[in-house]
Design an enzyme around this catalytic site. Structure first.
Site, PDB file in Angstrom:
ATOM      1  CG  ASP A 294     -19.615   4.489   9.184  1.00 42.93           C
ATOM      2  OD1 ASP A 294     -18.735   4.162   9.924  1.00 42.93           O
ATOM      3  OD2 ASP A 294     -19.495   4.791   7.986  1.00 42.93           O
ATOM      4  N   GLY A 295     -23.656   4.179  11.315  1.00 45.42           N
ATOM      5  CA  GLY A 295     -24.833   4.709  11.891  1.00 45.42           C
ATOM      6  C   GLY A 295     -25.024   4.244  13.333  1.00 45.42           C
TER       7      GLY A 295
HETATM    8  N1  NAD Z   1     -24.553  14.595   1.593  1.00 44.65           N
HETATM    9  C1  NAD Z   1     -24.049  13.745   2.732  1.00 44.65           C
HETATM   10  O1  NAD Z   1     -22.968  13.328   2.591  1.00 44.65           O
HETATM   11  C2  NAD Z   1     -24.781  13.704   3.985  1.00 44.65           C
HETATM   12  C3  NAD Z   1     -26.061  14.282   4.241  1.00 44.65           C
HETATM   13  C4  NAD Z   1     -26.708  14.018   5.317  1.00 44.65           C
HETATM   14  C5  NAD Z   1     -26.144  13.149   6.431  1.00 44.65           C
HETATM   15  N2  NAD Z   1     -24.788  12.792   6.153  1.00 44.65           N
HETATM   16  C6  NAD Z   1     -24.127  11.932   7.097  1.00 44.65           C
HETATM   17  O2  NAD Z   1     -24.843  10.850   7.726  1.00 44.65           O
HETATM   18  C7  NAD Z   1     -24.396  10.695   9.116  1.00 44.65           C
HETATM   19  C8  NAD Z   1     -25.637   9.921   9.827  1.00 44.65           C
HETATM   20  O3  NAD Z   1     -25.163   8.678   9.177  1.00 44.65           O
HETATM   21  P1  NAD Z   1     -26.130   7.631   9.545  1.00 44.65           P
HETATM   22  O4  NAD Z   1     -25.512   6.329   9.109  1.00 44.65           O
HETATM   23  O5  NAD Z   1     -27.040   7.419  10.736  1.00 44.65           O
HETATM   24  O6  NAD Z   1     -27.094   7.972   8.304  1.00 44.65           O
HETATM   25  P2  NAD Z   1     -27.309   7.530   6.867  1.00 44.65           P
HETATM   26  O7  NAD Z   1     -27.829   6.028   6.966  1.00 44.65           O
HETATM   27  O8  NAD Z   1     -28.250   8.242   5.980  1.00 44.65           O
HETATM   28  O9  NAD Z   1     -25.899   7.093   6.275  1.00 44.65           O
HETATM   29  C9  NAD Z   1     -24.941   8.185   5.594  1.00 44.65           C
HETATM   30  C10 NAD Z   1     -23.980   7.658   5.372  1.00 44.65           C
HETATM   31  O10 NAD Z   1     -22.671   8.218   5.779  1.00 44.65           O
HETATM   32  C11 NAD Z   1     -21.626   7.624   6.065  1.00 44.65           C
HETATM   33  N3  NAD Z   1     -21.067   7.938   7.251  1.00 44.65           N
HETATM   34  C12 NAD Z   1     -21.413   8.196   8.623  1.00 44.65           C
HETATM   35  N4  NAD Z   1     -20.447   8.768   9.189  1.00 44.65           N
HETATM   36  C13 NAD Z   1     -19.429   8.529   8.787  1.00 44.65           C
HETATM   37  C14 NAD Z   1     -17.995   8.868   8.951  1.00 44.65           C
HETATM   38  N5  NAD Z   1     -17.663   9.290  10.041  1.00 44.65           N
HETATM   39  N6  NAD Z   1     -16.926   8.836   7.975  1.00 44.65           N
HETATM   40  C15 NAD Z   1     -17.334   8.353   6.766  1.00 44.65           C
HETATM   41  N7  NAD Z   1     -18.651   8.160   6.669  1.00 44.65           N
HETATM   42  C16 NAD Z   1     -19.591   8.126   7.348  1.00 44.65           C
HETATM   43  C17 NAD Z   1     -22.423   6.111   6.556  1.00 44.65           C
HETATM   44  O11 NAD Z   1     -21.534   4.879   6.389  1.00 44.65           O
HETATM   45  C18 NAD Z   1     -23.507   6.219   5.440  1.00 44.65           C
HETATM   46  O12 NAD Z   1     -23.217   5.771   4.346  1.00 44.65           O
HETATM   47  C19 NAD Z   1     -24.186  12.325   9.551  1.00 44.65           C
HETATM   48  O13 NAD Z   1     -23.769  12.463  10.703  1.00 44.65           O
HETATM   49  C20 NAD Z   1     -23.813  13.012   8.355  1.00 44.65           C
HETATM   50  O14 NAD Z   1     -22.278  13.156   8.309  1.00 44.65           O
HETATM   51  C21 NAD Z   1     -24.239  12.954   4.705  1.00 44.65           C
HETATM   52  N1  ATP Z   2     -29.442   0.743  17.917  1.00 45.08           N
HETATM   53  C1  ATP Z   2     -29.928   1.571  17.039  1.00 45.08           C
HETATM   54  N2  ATP Z   2     -31.232   1.911  17.490  1.00 45.08           N
HETATM   55  C2  ATP Z   2     -31.755   2.848  16.739  1.00 45.08           C
HETATM   56  N3  ATP Z   2     -31.473   3.259  15.570  1.00 45.08           N
HETATM   57  C3  ATP Z   2     -30.083   2.764  14.895  1.00 45.08           C
HETATM   58  C4  ATP Z   2     -29.464   1.865  15.878  1.00 45.08           C
HETATM   59  N4  ATP Z   2     -28.333   1.683  15.429  1.00 45.08           N
HETATM   60  C5  ATP Z   2     -28.423   2.124  14.024  1.00 45.08           C
HETATM   61  N5  ATP Z   2     -29.561   2.992  13.987  1.00 45.08           N
HETATM   62  C6  ATP Z   2     -29.947   3.563  12.793  1.00 45.08           C
HETATM   63  O1  ATP Z   2     -30.137   2.964  11.935  1.00 45.08           O
HETATM   64  C7  ATP Z   2     -29.667   3.502  10.633  1.00 45.08           C
HETATM   65  C8  ATP Z   2     -28.682   2.341   9.663  1.00 45.08           C
HETATM   66  O2  ATP Z   2     -27.741   2.017  10.561  1.00 45.08           O
HETATM   67  P1  ATP Z   2     -26.305   1.939   9.963  1.00 45.08           P
HETATM   68  O3  ATP Z   2     -25.973   3.410   9.161  1.00 45.08           O
HETATM   69  O4  ATP Z   2     -25.449   1.398  10.879  1.00 45.08           O
HETATM   70  O5  ATP Z   2     -26.454   0.812   8.856  1.00 45.08           O
HETATM   71  P2  ATP Z   2     -26.406   0.888   7.377  1.00 45.08           P
HETATM   72  O6  ATP Z   2     -26.732   2.125   6.876  1.00 45.08           O
HETATM   73  O7  ATP Z   2     -26.644  -0.599   6.885  1.00 45.08           O
HETATM   74  O8  ATP Z   2     -24.576   1.173   7.162  1.00 45.08           O
HETATM   75  P3  ATP Z   2     -23.743   1.986   6.610  1.00 45.08           P
HETATM   76  O9  ATP Z   2     -24.024   3.497   7.023  1.00 45.08           O
HETATM   77  O10 ATP Z   2     -22.494   1.523   6.531  1.00 45.08           O
HETATM   78  O11 ATP Z   2     -24.649   2.124   4.942  1.00 45.08           O
HETATM   79  C9  ATP Z   2     -29.022   4.849  11.098  1.00 45.08           C
HETATM   80  O12 ATP Z   2     -29.805   5.842  10.628  1.00 45.08           O
HETATM   81  C10 ATP Z   2     -28.768   4.672  12.417  1.00 45.08           C
HETATM   82  O13 ATP Z   2     -28.902   6.093  12.848  1.00 45.08           O
END
Ligand code: NAD
Ligand code: ATP
Length: 529
Positions: A294-295
């Protein structure tokens, strides 16, 4: 003193007031002598106090006049500021109109080299295009407008007919997927007024379908960093798209370097060098492919502050709520998306502006900060409660005292907002979620507000601590007392391709990704006797 004596004294005093007011202008006239004698007579009856109170009255009066003058001055200043602002907006509007006219003129001028026939053909084609975005002939024909910005550039005189044009985009149409032509429910007004009775239109499946009108040619890859498996898959997909579909490919600068280090074969892959080129990406890219979780979808969306091309998200993360496509089946999935109509979810985004107290009502940056999930205002490192005043349009909503507040899109409802106790909302529901984080109150339930409102979250001057805003979990900005954050829905949603359709994908994600309401079924031992 009798009532008559008091009345006489009051009359004399009133006359004196009138004279006092005028004496400064008429010091030498006979009236003064006459009045002085009346005054002398009056002093015999009237004690000193009322006369002193007359002076006090005058002071009060002049104080009031000063206040009125001050208020009038403020009103005049406000009016001048409003006029200046209106003039500035008018100027911007006129510049915009002029620039649009210039562009239109240039297109016709640029094509005039082809001769009169060609020009006429182009003009009639433009008329047709304009007609095609007309409500009745485009949207009314089961579609959502998508044409205007998608028209090919005018071919230059030296361009070969089959040469690939940089900046050319494949036009597409968005259609309601409610039984196609068989059903015309989508054509009806949402609310009708039949014989004086208000009636909402029947609801049907309003899944949106995207149908290409000419084959897409340019794909942008956005990939999760620091993952060898993601890079390897990216290289494989790029190769396949070039060799089987002759596609143009864009990747991020980091990925371009990584691919070229691996093999000079990837020389054809394009990238960008500066922010200006990023801003122009949406005019070149037909489709975005994300490889990650999702990130990565959030990251891809953040590259596009304005219009966003459709996103096909392949799952290479752990949760993958917004990444429905299985990466192992990329050939089949991409083949379908490139050739056939596919369902999309239009995911709304929030546009946020920071307004600093010092800058009065001026926004900090002209460009809004855009989020797909949420903006969070929290206490950061501070050990104090956050204290935030919240307004919805011009109405006061509440004060948040706790760890903070999440303002979320419906797509973000399953992310941080969910963890803070907010409802999960289908991404096609138009709304904004207002979810407190650990509120120190027994009665603070989360809200869902309509999508057309503007929210203002302000740090009051009596707040003990600072607040911090973060956007999709990134880019923290400090908010001091008097600073505010303003959020509303952006006009540019993110169209994400569905594996099946919007609802099936959403339910699959909450079941498989979040294990929603997973519970062992009760055993059934047969009906009790
Ligand atoms: N306490 C919490 O649950 C918490 C705290 C901080 C940030 N976040 C979320 O993390 C997001 C950033 O995601 P990231 O991947 O860059 O950071 P990250 O790598 O810390 O991942 C956060 C988790 O949130 C999940 N996630 C992100 N967007 C989602 C969505 N729309 N629906 C369901 N799950 C979702 C991702 O799959 C991941 O498992 C923020 O926008 C925020 O919503 C959650
Ligand atoms: N193209 C990109 N350039 C820089 N940062 C990125 C890019 N794609 C993703 N990231 C950052 O890398 C981190 C991990 O990415 P992502 O959430 O897609 O992978 P994951 O953590 O393995 O997956 P999940 O969220 O399903 O657990 C996120 O914080 C996201 O903001």
């Amino acid at each position: 003193m009798s009532a008559d004596e008091l009345a006489a004294a009051t009359e004399v005093r009133d006359e004196r007031i009138n004279l006092n007011v005028t004496t400064s202008h008429k010091t030498e006239n006979g009236d003064i002598t006459k009045v002085s004698s009346v005054e002398r007579a009056a002093y015999a009856f009237v004690p000193q106090t009322p006369i002193r109170s007359t002076d006090a009255h005058l002071e009060e009066f002049s104080e009031a006049m000063r206040t009125v003058a001050k208020t009038l001055r403020r009103v005049a200043e406000g009016k001048a500021a409003a006029q200046a602002e209106a003039a500035e907006w008018k100027r911007k509007y006129e510049l915009e109109v002029a620039s649009k006219e210039r562009k239109h003129h240039n297109v016709i001028k640029g094509c005039s080299n082809f001769g009169k026939d060609k020009l006429e053909q182009l003009t009639s084609q433009m008329a047709l295009e304009t007609a095609s975005i007309d409500q009745t002939s485009c949207c009314g024909n089961h579609g959502i407008c998508s044409h205007q910005i998608l028209q090919d550039e005018c071919p230059g005189p030296n361009r070969k007919p089959d040469e690939k044009m940089v900046g050319r985009k494949a036009p597409f149409r968005l259609l309601w997927g409610c039984d196609g032509d068989k059903n015309d429910q989508h054509k009806r007004d949402f609310v009708s007024f039949e014989k004086g009775d208000i009636k909402t239109a029947e609801r049907s499946n309003k899944q949106i379908l995207l149908k290409w009108e000419s084959p897409p040619q340019t794909i942008l890859f956005v990939t999760k960093p620091n993952s060898n498996s993601v890079l390897a898959l990216c290289a494989e997909m790029v190769r396949w798209l070039k060799e089987h579909n002759n596609m143009n490919v864009f990747v991020e600068p980091r990925v371009s370097k990584e691919l070229l280090t691996e093999d000079s074969y990837f020389n054809f892959v394009q990238t960008w060098n500066n922010d200006q080129e990023v801003k122009a990406l949406h005019t070149k890219v037909d489709l975005i492919v994300t490889l990650g979780g999702d990130g990565t979808v959030l990251w891809a969306a953040s590259l596009f502050k304005g219009p966003v091309p459709p996103v096909v998200a392949f799952s290479l993360g752990s949760l993958g709520f917004m990444t429905p496509f299985p990466s192992e089946q990329y050939r089949e999935c991409l083949g379908n998306v490139l050739k056939r109509p596919f369902s999309i979810t239009l995911r709304s985004r929030l546009q946020c502006h920071v307004v600093r107290d010092a800058a009065k009502d001026e926004v900090e940056t002209e460009e809004p900060i855009i989020v797909l999930n949420e903006v969070t205002i929290d206490r950061g490192m501070s050990s104090y409660l956050t204290y935030l005043e919240c307004y919805c349009d011009s109405s006061f909503v509440t004060c948040v005292q706790g760890d903070g507040l999440i303002i979320s899109t419906t797509s973000g409802s399953t992310a941080y907002s969910l963890a803070a106790g907010g409802s999960m909302v289908h991404p096609q529901v138009p709304g904004i979620l207002f979810t407190p984080i650990c509120p120190h109150s027994l009665s603070f339930r989360p809200l869902i507000l309509p999508e057309y409102v503007t929210l203002r979250v302000q740090v009051p001057f009596n707040s003990r601590g600072q607040a911090w805003a973060s956007f999709d979990g990134k880019g923290r900005i400090q908010l001091g007392p008097g600073d505010a954050l303003i959020c509303s829905i952006s006009p540019w949603p993110v169209p994400t391709a569905c594996l099946v359709d919007s609802t099936t994908d959403f339910l699959r994600s909450i079941h498989e990704g979040l294990h929603w309401n997973l519970r062992k079924s009760q055993s059934f031992d047969g009906p009790s006797a």
